[in-house]
Design an enzyme around this catalytic site. Structure first.
Site, PDB file in Angstrom:
ATOM      1  N   CYS A 173       0.812  -1.216   0.000  1.00  5.85           N
ATOM      2  CA  CYS A 173       0.000   0.000   0.000  1.00  5.85           C
ATOM      3  C   CYS A 173       0.846   1.265   0.000  1.00  5.85           C
ATOM      4  O   CYS A 173       0.447   2.282  -0.593  1.00  5.85           O
ATOM      5  CB  CYS A 173      -0.951  -0.006   1.190  1.00  5.85           C
ATOM      6  SG  CYS A 173      -0.132  -0.119   2.797  1.00  5.85           S
ATOM      7  N   ASP A 209      -8.290   5.858  -2.206  1.00 11.45           N
ATOM      8  CA  ASP A 209      -7.374   4.760  -1.893  1.00 11.45           C
ATOM      9  C   ASP A 209      -6.937   4.093  -3.190  1.00 11.45           C
ATOM     10  O   ASP A 209      -7.683   3.300  -3.776  1.00 11.45           O
ATOM     11  CB  ASP A 209      -8.071   3.743  -0.989  1.00 11.45           C
ATOM     12  CG  ASP A 209      -7.089   2.749  -0.402  1.00 11.45           C
ATOM     13  OD1 ASP A 209      -5.952   2.657  -0.908  1.00 11.45           O
ATOM     14  OD2 ASP A 209      -7.446   2.055   0.572  1.00 11.45           O
ATOM     15  N   HIS A 256      -2.173   0.389   6.978  1.00 12.59           N
ATOM     16  CA  HIS A 256      -2.493   0.751   5.595  1.00 12.59           C
ATOM     17  C   HIS A 256      -2.076   2.201   5.347  1.00 12.59           C
ATOM     18  O   HIS A 256      -1.921   2.995   6.278  1.00 12.59           O
ATOM     19  CB  HIS A 256      -3.996   0.582   5.368  1.00 12.59           C
ATOM     20  CG  HIS A 256      -4.407   0.626   3.930  1.00 12.59           C
ATOM     21  ND1 HIS A 256      -3.851  -0.166   2.955  1.00 12.59           N
ATOM     22  CD2 HIS A 256      -5.337   1.398   3.294  1.00 12.59           C
ATOM     23  CE1 HIS A 256      -4.417   0.093   1.794  1.00 12.59           C
ATOM     24  NE2 HIS A 256      -5.320   1.043   1.967  1.00 12.59           N
TER      25      HIS A 256
END
Length: 647
Positions: free
Chosen positions: A403, A463, A447
């Site tokens: 991520c 995201d 994350h």
């Protein structure tokens, strides 16, 4: 007077209690020292089994110097929690090799008790408490062995367990009434919080991937009502605006006592139980309402006034659909456009091209998301090494990352296209535990995502990981990883029995945290207030503890006086035997001993002679003989009287 030497059973109990005491410390000891301790314990066990002499004192002195040298080399000093515990572990193991008397055995037991307390300097969870309890039972059994004669291990362990249970009421009194101390058991600033894990205030390639390999719990959330959907389970941590070409760091922020936004939309009420991480961020859902005593930054972080160094419980209300940053300051927007010179030229070129092709900022964001999706970027915990230009290498060469790679590349691309953007780190998702109804968020849920500023909309969460791995957002890390991915065992979802066991253990651990470790000064004060002591001072607490302890000790004394011992059972059986003989006309005189009574009865009733002589002889041996009589003798005695039916 010469001290008596240890028997084999006494040496065995000391060895067992020392092993149980040191076993939980093994993970905190240097590898060389842990191996040496194991060898010393094994050596002492062999000597106890074979009956050979203990090693010479000169050899013991050399081993002691070696232990000190190992600790000095490993820790560079001898003072503090970690080197102190390591040194004591080595010396306790060595102490057994010179212990050959009862007096030295008592010293080993006292050291064992101290080392059991030392376990709580690292952790205070339920497993550590159970291990400490087991070690304490073994240490008490060792004390009993040092004082008494040879007894079966099962009986010795049972006696030690009973002694521990007798101390439980007094322990509860002290737990409830003794003044609570907030914070860790170990207070030296150099290493009080050296073992905590969690988010950092910076992010570089690989940081999140390493953190996601941990199954440790970061925090729990208990919601009032339904859980928020997975797409809204973003737990906000550090916001990173400054980029030097490799590492992302926080920008300049301003903090106030109230949020800079007006809460609106759907509200989620929840209680957050946050594990200590030695940082100030509180990891709330976007965007929490006002709570007295907390700090709100202009990048919408919720902060504590002090680092979170002990478990904290917070009741919060978050409004995820609240518009934020509609009138953002020019300084923050300029910071959200800054890129270091000389880095990632191919990504800069991509951003310039998107800017030229798009019709406004919204279209640039849409085209960037489409580019990420069409590039078929692969989500993995084990990405290939990157070059000097991290973002270029990820987007155009390896095309695989975690991520942090996705969020960093997305922000750099948008900044190159003229759209203000920044990285937000925290946690995403969590797993619902049906046993206690809490949402459990682990380090593996760490994350990184992005926020983009759009005119008229303010800061909008986007995201980029969802474009390539949508299952990560909907179903968690395990669902997004390929079957061959390296995942923590507790993060796996393909083993139903393991998931059920983990949920039950988590629920049990949560109860321990809430009711035992969570019994802090505030809860103690609330309990005492409910009992009528609104503002108790030390004098009141001392009086309460004294009175409660006196009551407990009095009740234990009454119980001990009324308790039926094994001797009472023997006398009850003998009384039953005499009563049955009385019913057929043969009464024992008050002055008559058991053997004399048996002889008189044998003369009067030859048919009962063998039985009554055997029963009387067994009674005399059990009642007046050695305390360590054969347990089988007692069983035979009671059974004989049970079957005795004279006529």
């Amino acid at each position: 007077m010469t001290e008596p030497r240890l028997r084999r059973d006494q040496s065995g109990w000391l060895l067992a209690s020392t092993t149980l005491t040191l076993a939980p410390h093994a993970e905190h000891l240097p590898l060389a020292l842990g191996a040496l301790c194991a060898l010393l314990l094994l050596w002492r066990g062999i000597l106890a089994h074979t009956g050979r002499a203990l090693p010479h004192r000169l050899l013991l002195l050399a081993l002691a110097a070696g232990i000190v040298a190992i600790v000095q080399i490993e820790f560079k000093h001898l003072f503090g929690k970690d080197p102190g515990i390591a040194l004591l572990a080595g010396l306790l193991s060595l102490k057994l090799l010179e212990t050959d008397s009862v007096r030295d055995g008592r010293a080993v037991v006292l050291l064992s008790f101290f080392m059991q307390l030392g376990q709580f300097l690292y952790q205070q969870n339920m497993a550590i408490a159970a291990l400490a309890l087991l070690g304490s039972v073994a240490a008490i059994a060792s004390l009993l062995a040092l004082q008494g004669s040879v007894t079966a291990p099962r009986l010795r362990a049972g006696a030690a367990t009973r002694l521990v249970l007798q101390g439980v009421p007094l322990m509860l009194v002290l737990f409830v009434l003794f003044p609570r101390v907030q914070g860790p058991l170990w207070g030296l600033p150099a290493d009080a919080y050296s073992s905590v894990t969690g988010l950092s205030n910076s992010m570089a390639p690989g940081d999140m991937a390493r953190l996601s390999e941990s199954s440790e719990i970061a925090f729990r959330a208990a919601f009032e009502g339904d859980l928020p959907p997975p797409a809204e389970r973003y737990w906000r941590g550090p916001v990173l605006s400054r980029f030097d070409g490799h590492t992302w760091r926080p920008g300049r922020t301003h903090a106030t006592d109230a949020p800079a936004y007006r809460s609106q939309g759907i509200a989620h009420s929840y209680t957050l139980t946050l594990e200590p991480h030695n940082q100030s961020w509180l990891l709330a859902l976007d965007f929490p309402g006002s709570v007295p005593g907390l700090i709100y930054t202009d990048n919408f972080q919720l902060l504590s006034r002090e680092p979170v160094r002990s478990r904290q419980r917070l009741t919060l209300v978050s409004y995820p659909h609240t518009p934020v940053g509609l009138d953002e300051s020019p300084n923050i927007l300029r910071q959200a456009l800054d890129l270091p010179a000389g880095f990632n030229p191919r990504t800069r070129e991509l951003g310039a091209r998107l800017h030229a092709e798009a019709n406004g900022a919204d279209d640039i964001v849409t085209r960037t998301i489409a580019h990420f999706r069409n590039s078929r970027l692969r989500y993995t915990l084990d990405p290939a090494p990157l070059g000097r230009d991290d973002v270029d290498s990820f987007l155009f060469d390896t095309q695989q990352g975690f991520c942090e790679h996705f969020s960093a590349a997305f922000v750099v691309t948008l900044r190159a296209a003229g759209v203000p953007a920044r990285v937000v780190t925290g946690y995403q998702g969590g797993e619902f535990n049906p046993v206690d109804g809490t949402l459990v968020i682990r380090q593996s849920d760490a994350h990184a995502w992005t926020e983009v500023w759009l005119a008229g909309q303010g800061w909008v969460r986007i995201d980029p990981t969802a474009a390539s791995a949508p299952l990560r957002i909907q179903n968690g890390l395990a669902a997004a990883m390929p079957d061959s991915a390296h995942l923590p065992l507790l993060a796996r979802t393909d083993l139903a029995w393991l998931r059920d066991l983990r949920n039950r253990l988590d629920a049990l651990d949560n109860s321990w945290n809430q009711w035992v470790l969570g019994y802090n000064p505030a809860r103690q004060k609330a309990l005492l207030a409910a009992l009528g002591f609104a503002e108790p001072d030390w004098q009141v607490l001392t009086a309460l503890m004294g009175a409660a302890s006196a009551i407990v000790m009095g009740l234990l004394t009454i119980w001990a006086l009324r308790r039926r011992s094994s001797a009472d059972a023997i006398d009850r059986s003998w009384t039953r035997f005499c009563r049955r003989l009385k019913t057929i006309g043969y009464e024992r005189a008050t002055w008559e001993g058991p053997l004399d009574f048996a002889e008189r009865l044998a003369r009067q009733r030859p048919d009962l002679a063998d039985t009554v002589r055997r029963i009387a002889s067994d009674y005399a041996r059990l009642r007046y003989g050695p305390a360590d009589a054969d347990p089988a003798l007692g069983q035979r005695f009671h059974q004989s009287i049970k079957n005795f039916r004279p006529r």
